[in-house]
Design an enzyme around this catalytic site. Structure first.
Site, PDB file in Angstrom:
ATOM      1  N   SER A 164      50.703  60.094 -48.040  1.00  6.62           N
ATOM      2  CA  SER A 164      51.380  59.683 -49.739  1.00  6.62           C
ATOM      3  C   SER A 164      52.723  58.742 -50.443  1.00  6.62           C
ATOM      4  O   SER A 164      53.180  59.390 -49.983  1.00  6.62           O
ATOM      5  CB  SER A 164      50.824  60.871 -49.909  1.00  6.62           C
ATOM      6  OG  SER A 164      51.010  61.544 -51.626  1.00  6.62           O
TER       7      SER A 164
ATOM      8  N   ASP B 152      50.456  55.744 -56.043  1.00 10.88           N
ATOM      9  CA  ASP B 152      49.541  56.490 -55.405  1.00 10.88           C
ATOM     10  C   ASP B 152      49.374  55.181 -53.973  1.00 10.88           C
ATOM     11  O   ASP B 152      49.505  53.889 -54.282  1.00 10.88           O
ATOM     12  CB  ASP B 152      47.814  55.796 -55.641  1.00 10.88           C
ATOM     13  CG  ASP B 152      47.493  56.875 -54.856  1.00 10.88           C
ATOM     14  OD1 ASP B 152      47.341  57.671 -54.975  1.00 10.88           O
ATOM     15  OD2 ASP B 152      47.167  56.190 -54.350  1.00 10.88           O
TER      16      ASP B 152
ATOM     17  N   ARG C  63      53.336  61.043 -52.860  1.00  8.98           N
ATOM     18  CA  ARG C  63      54.140  61.301 -53.741  1.00  8.98           C
ATOM     19  C   ARG C  63      55.650  61.698 -54.482  1.00  8.98           C
ATOM     20  O   ARG C  63      56.153  62.338 -52.680  1.00  8.98           O
ATOM     21  CB  ARG C  63      53.432  63.599 -53.574  1.00  8.98           C
ATOM     22  CG  ARG C  63      53.525  63.544 -52.198  1.00  8.98           C
ATOM     23  CD  ARG C  63      52.239  64.487 -52.059  1.00  8.98           C
ATOM     24  NE  ARG C  63      51.171  63.825 -51.470  1.00  8.98           N
ATOM     25  CZ  ARG C  63      49.640  64.610 -50.990  1.00  8.98           C
ATOM     26  NH1 ARG C  63      50.679  65.393 -50.565  1.00  8.98           N
ATOM     27  NH2 ARG C  63      49.288  63.761 -50.889  1.00  8.98           N
TER      28      ARG C  63
ATOM     29  N   ARG D  81      42.505  58.801 -44.489  1.00  9.19           N
ATOM     30  CA  ARG D  81      43.720  59.962 -44.008  1.00  9.19           C
ATOM     31  C   ARG D  81      42.647  60.632 -42.894  1.00  9.19           C
ATOM     32  O   ARG D  81      41.697  61.412 -44.000  1.00  9.19           O
ATOM     33  CB  ARG D  81      44.150  60.529 -45.552  1.00  9.19           C
ATOM     34  CG  ARG D  81      45.218  58.806 -45.062  1.00  9.19           C
ATOM     35  CD  ARG D  81      46.760  59.545 -46.287  1.00  9.19           C
ATOM     36  NE  ARG D  81      47.002  58.729 -46.896  1.00  9.19           N
ATOM     37  CZ  ARG D  81      48.211  57.926 -47.771  1.00  9.19           C
ATOM     38  NH1 ARG D  81      47.966  58.918 -48.775  1.00  9.19           N
ATOM     39  NH2 ARG D  81      48.742  56.881 -47.712  1.00  9.19           N
TER      40      ARG D  81
ATOM     41  N   ASP E 194      41.441  61.160 -61.802  1.00  7.26           N
ATOM     42  CA  ASP E 194      40.581  60.928 -60.793  1.00  7.26           C
ATOM     43  C   ASP E 194      41.193  62.040 -59.725  1.00  7.26           C
ATOM     44  O   ASP E 194      40.085  62.064 -58.774  1.00  7.26           O
ATOM     45  CB  ASP E 194      40.573  59.360 -60.486  1.00  7.26           C
ATOM     46  CG  ASP E 194      41.732  59.435 -59.661  1.00  7.26           C
ATOM     47  OD1 ASP E 194      43.150  59.614 -59.976  1.00  7.26           O
ATOM     48  OD2 ASP E 194      42.222  57.785 -59.566  1.00  7.26           O
ATOM     49  N   HIS E 195      42.161  62.885 -59.346  1.00  8.66           N
ATOM     50  CA  HIS E 195      42.475  63.251 -58.646  1.00  8.66           C
ATOM     51  C   HIS E 195      41.909  64.903 -58.485  1.00  8.66           C
ATOM     52  O   HIS E 195      41.306  65.246 -57.877  1.00  8.66           O
ATOM     53  CB  HIS E 195      43.438  63.288 -58.473  1.00  8.66           C
ATOM     54  CG  HIS E 195      44.278  62.260 -56.820  1.00  8.66           C
ATOM     55  ND1 HIS E 195      44.224  60.639 -57.275  1.00  8.66           N
ATOM     56  CD2 HIS E 195      45.216  61.435 -55.832  1.00  8.66           C
ATOM     57  CE1 HIS E 195      44.627  59.906 -56.541  1.00  8.66           C
ATOM     58  NE2 HIS E 195      44.890  60.681 -55.312  1.00  8.66           N
TER      59      HIS E 195
HETATM   60  C1  MIC Z   1      46.486  60.758 -50.997  1.00  9.78           C
HETATM   61  O1  MIC Z   1      45.679  59.978 -50.687  1.00  9.78           O
HETATM   62  O2  MIC Z   1      47.256  61.043 -50.719  1.00  9.78           O
HETATM   63  C2  MIC Z   1      47.061  60.971 -52.905  1.00  9.78           C
HETATM   64  C3  MIC Z   1      46.983  62.154 -53.262  1.00  9.78           C
HETATM   65  O3  MIC Z   1      46.179  59.605 -53.627  1.00  9.78           O
HETATM   66  C4  MIC Z   1      48.648  60.405 -52.968  1.00  9.78           C
HETATM   67  C5  MIC Z   1      48.951  60.586 -53.884  1.00  9.78           C
HETATM   68  C6  MIC Z   1      49.044  61.468 -54.271  1.00  9.78           C
HETATM   69  O4  MIC Z   1      49.895  62.634 -53.884  1.00  9.78           O
HETATM   70  O5  MIC Z   1      49.183  62.013 -55.572  1.00  9.78           O
HETATM   71  C7  MIC Z   1      49.344  59.224 -52.430  1.00  9.78           C
HETATM   72  O6  MIC Z   1      47.973  58.425 -51.571  1.00  9.78           O
HETATM   73  O7  MIC Z   1      50.018  58.322 -52.791  1.00  9.78           O
HETATM   74 FE1  SF4 Z   2      41.632  59.556 -53.694  1.00  8.62          FE
HETATM   75 FE2  SF4 Z   2      44.183  59.492 -52.367  1.00  8.62          FE
HETATM   76 FE3  SF4 Z   2      41.566  59.714 -51.329  1.00  8.62          FE
HETATM   77 FE4  SF4 Z   2      42.555  56.951 -52.153  1.00  8.62          FE
HETATM   78  S1  SF4 Z   2      43.168  58.392 -50.721  1.00  8.62           S
HETATM   79  S2  SF4 Z   2      41.071  59.150 -51.972  1.00  8.62           S
HETATM   80  S3  SF4 Z   2      43.907  57.487 -54.237  1.00  8.62           S
HETATM   81  S4  SF4 Z   2      43.511  60.975 -52.589  1.00  8.62           S
END
Ligand code: MIC
Ligand code: SF4
Length: 643
Positions: free
Chosen positions: A533, A119, A535, A379, A64-65
């Site tokens: 995140s 996530d 990650r 965010r 999905d990302h």
């Molecule tokens: C995000 O919202 O920052 C992400 C991308 O969903 C991350 C996960 C990632 O870095 O792949 C998260 O929130 O954990």
């Molecule tokens: Fe995707 Fe992270 Fe954004 Fe949620 S906050 S939509 S999981 S990138």
């Protein structure tokens, strides 16, 4: 016993420790989820563990990302994820099916169960009475291998909701108010548990908006009770048989309480560049807007997009604004298409994007230079949109639509008549883009494109080491600062040597080179280091570059665990002065003395001693000593095989 709802679920899943706040506990995990950008690494780690099949009740892998497929690398990752899912017994959600959290909520979440996801917004499922926690990929891989998830038992903060929301005020405004009061670090090591008469006025998707964005307070997770509203939602998903009631006992003992009168809330908005920088919409009304993005795992449910459709119907957006819509799932999109509401959205001038994360993580739709971009996301860290100079605001879908129509930040109450949104009693369901694994183990080859590189291995941490302070940073450094998102960098998530070139890219583009030249060193941070995140790359990549310890005033929960998992020592300043006593470029010397709880670092450049603390449990210390969690798990499985 006067138990909170959270404690009830935790007690049922407790396999190690006691439920006393601050104690280390081990939780049995029922469900796991991964997404593509953390998933490739999580499955490489799972494969390295040598376990033939997942041991959870249900494990899910979502794409999905990053779905831009700029070149072969992204598509190769998707293929790897699909093959590895079939091989080890994981349900695979194909690219285009939607956002992991939204789909999990619709089709899989179960009250009273536990979920661990790679996530940080995994707590979304708390909207349905799950204990759902975000973690690094390695912890999720370990849970797939049947290991318990270890964490500090959080304290439970009760959030009492009374009354009901006024027209044009919605769930996003509730969580923005919580963020305003708690800030981005006020929830660390806490569970936010919602209760009170106001709860029943909120639908499941609204509850999920709140638990989703509870992540931004730093909370371990957030949870709502499971009640008749939950049951109706599950019934609409044809899953009523999986429902069970979950609520706190009368007089449950909350460690702290927060009270919110829903009646008193107003449309709110988070200003650049932090989700807790919350004001009333009326305070910034009139600010010209260039871009409005509706979607993300916070606000892309059928409830939200039905509201958007109702408010856009018969109207046209401002010529000055680009409006994008990313539905949370194919189910949401199909229902909007079937009811004709999609036409109202398209007709007003919205651009319909793929069902997925999209602009939320800078995968497409980067705004113009200096743009004001208003988003329904969770965010707004600087640069996350893909444009360093953009000013990103966070608000509800109602505020987003009003602002898109008027071309400036607008209080949605200006839109006049408030539509009543009725969710269908039976949602149209289509699981066609879910691939269920074969019952028998699948012995086929797993495809690995040339961009998928083997996991680096790390030696145990030396007993003594010295090095330079490579970077000194302030408070609330996010993992987006440490290793940014966006399609260019995210295409490299399964190639650690290559992605390491982007470490701290926008904060200090010389970091990677300096770290390599000096053969590693230290990083110094302020409060809440590593927020945001999950990650694990934000820990793995500095480790790859030779960083041996991060010294900070405090750490965000998931990042702290990720540092430990990759053998970086997290150290906390005992006195504030310690932070001041270090300047970037200083030479530090550290003798670990067997990882004693309190240690002195010698600042050789300033000729000072700085006291630091190792706030880790005994097993966590063992992991750091061994050079990371993978080494520990591999050794454990090797032992089992020998017997
Ligand atoms: C995000 O919202 O920052 C992400 C991308 O969903 C991350 C996960 C990632 O870095 O792949 C998260 O929130 O954990
Ligand atoms: Fe995707 Fe992270 Fe954004 Fe949620 S906050 S939509 S999981 S990138």
């Amino acid at each position: 016993m006067n138990r909170t709802a959270s404690e009830k679920v935790i007690v049922q899943h407790l396999v190690e420790g006691k439920t006393k706040p601050g104690e280390q506990i081990g939780l049995a995990i029922d469900h796991t989820l991964t997404q593509d950008s953390t998933g490739t690494l999580a499955y490489l780690e799972f494969e390295a563990m040598g376990v033939p099949h997942v041991k959870t009740r249900l494990s899910l892998s979502f794409v999905d990302h990053n779905m831009l497929q700029n070149d072969f690398r992204n598509a190769d990752d998707h293929r790897y994820l699909r093959d590895v899912a079939a091989k080890y017994g994981v349900v695979f959600s194909r690219p285009g099916n939607g956002i992991c959290h939204q789909i999990h909520l619709e089709r899989f979440a179960r009250p009273g169960f536990t979920l661990l996801g790679s996530d940080s917004h995994t707590p979304t499922a708390g909207g349905m009475g799950m204990i759902a926690i975000g973690a690094g990929g390695l912890d999720v891989a370990a849970a797939m291998a049947g290991e318990p998830f270890n964490l500090e038992m959080p304290s439970v903060m009760g959030v009492e909701l009374t009354g009901s929301l006024s027209p044009f005020v919605s769930a996003k405004d509730i969580i923005l108010e919580v963020l305003k009061r708690l800030t981005v670090k006020g929830g660390v090591n806490k569970i936010l548990e919602y209760y009170g008469a106001g709860v029943q006025t909120l639908s499941v998707p609204e509850r999920a908006t709140i638990t989703n964005m509870g992540t931004e307070t730093g909370a371990t997770t957030s949870i709502f009770p499971s009640d008749q509203v939950t049951r109706d939602f599950m019934k609409a998903q044809n899953r009523e048989d999986e429902w069970l009631e979950l609520k706190a006992d009368e007089g449950a003992n909350y460690a702290e309480k927060l009270k919110l009168d829903l009646e008193k809330l107003e449309p709110s908005i988070a200003l650049p560049h932090s989700p807790d920088n919350v004001k009333r919409v009326s305070e910034v009304e009139g600010t010209p807007v260039d871009q409005v993005c509706i979607g993300s795992c916070t606000n892309s449910s059928l409830r939200d997009l039905k509201m958007v459709a109702a408010l856009l119907k018969g109207r046209k957006i401002s010529d000055e604004v680009s409006l994008t819509i990313s539905p949370g799932s194919r189910q949401v999109l199909e229902n909007l298409a079937a009811s004709g509401e999609l036409v109202d959205i398209i007709g007003a001038g919205a651009r319909i994007l793929e069902n997925g994360c999209g602009p939320c993580i800078g995968v497409g739709q980067a705004p113009q230079t200096d743009a004001v971009s208003l988003r329904t996301f969770n965010r707004n860290f600087k640069g996350r949109s893909g444009t360093q100079s953009a000013q990103v605001y966070l608000a509800s879908p109602e505020t987003a639509v009003a602002s898109a129509i008027f071309g400036e930040i607008t209080d949605p109450r200006k839109l006049g008549k408030y539509p009543i949104i009725i969710l269908p009693e039976r949602t149209a369901i289509d699981d066609n883009m879910l691939i269920f694994p074969p019952k028998k183990p699948h012995l086929g080859e797993v495809f690995r494109g040339p961009n998928i590189k083997p996991l680096p291995e790390f030696p145990p941490i030396p007993a003594k080491f010295s090095g330079e302070v490579l970077l000194k940073l302030g408070d609330n450094v996010s993992t987006d600062d440490i290793l940014p998102g966006g399609s260019e960098i995210m295409a490299l998530r399964s190639n650690i040597p290559k992605i390491s070139e982007y470490t701290f890219r926008y904060i200090d583009p010389t970091f990677t080179k300096r770290a390599l030249d000096r053969k590693g060193g230290f990083v110094v941070g302020g409060e809440n280091y590593g927020q945001g995140s999950s990650r694990e790359h934000a820990a793995l990549v500095p480790r790859y570059l030779g960083v041996k310890a991060v010294i900070a005033k405090s750490f965000a929960r998931i990042h702290l665990a990720n540092l430990v998992n990759f053998g970086i020592l997290p150290l906390v300043f005992v006195k504030k002065q310690g932070y001041t006593d270090i300047v970037q470029g200083d030479l530090l010397r550290l003798d670990l003395e067997g990882l004693k709880n309190k240690l002195f670092i010698k600042n050789a450049t300033q000729d000072l001693e700085i006291q630091v603390e190792i706030c880790l449990s005994a097993p966590e210390k063992e992991i750091v000593k061994a050079g990371g969690k993978l080494a520990v798990i591999k050794a454990k499985h090797a032992k089992v095989e020998m017997h």
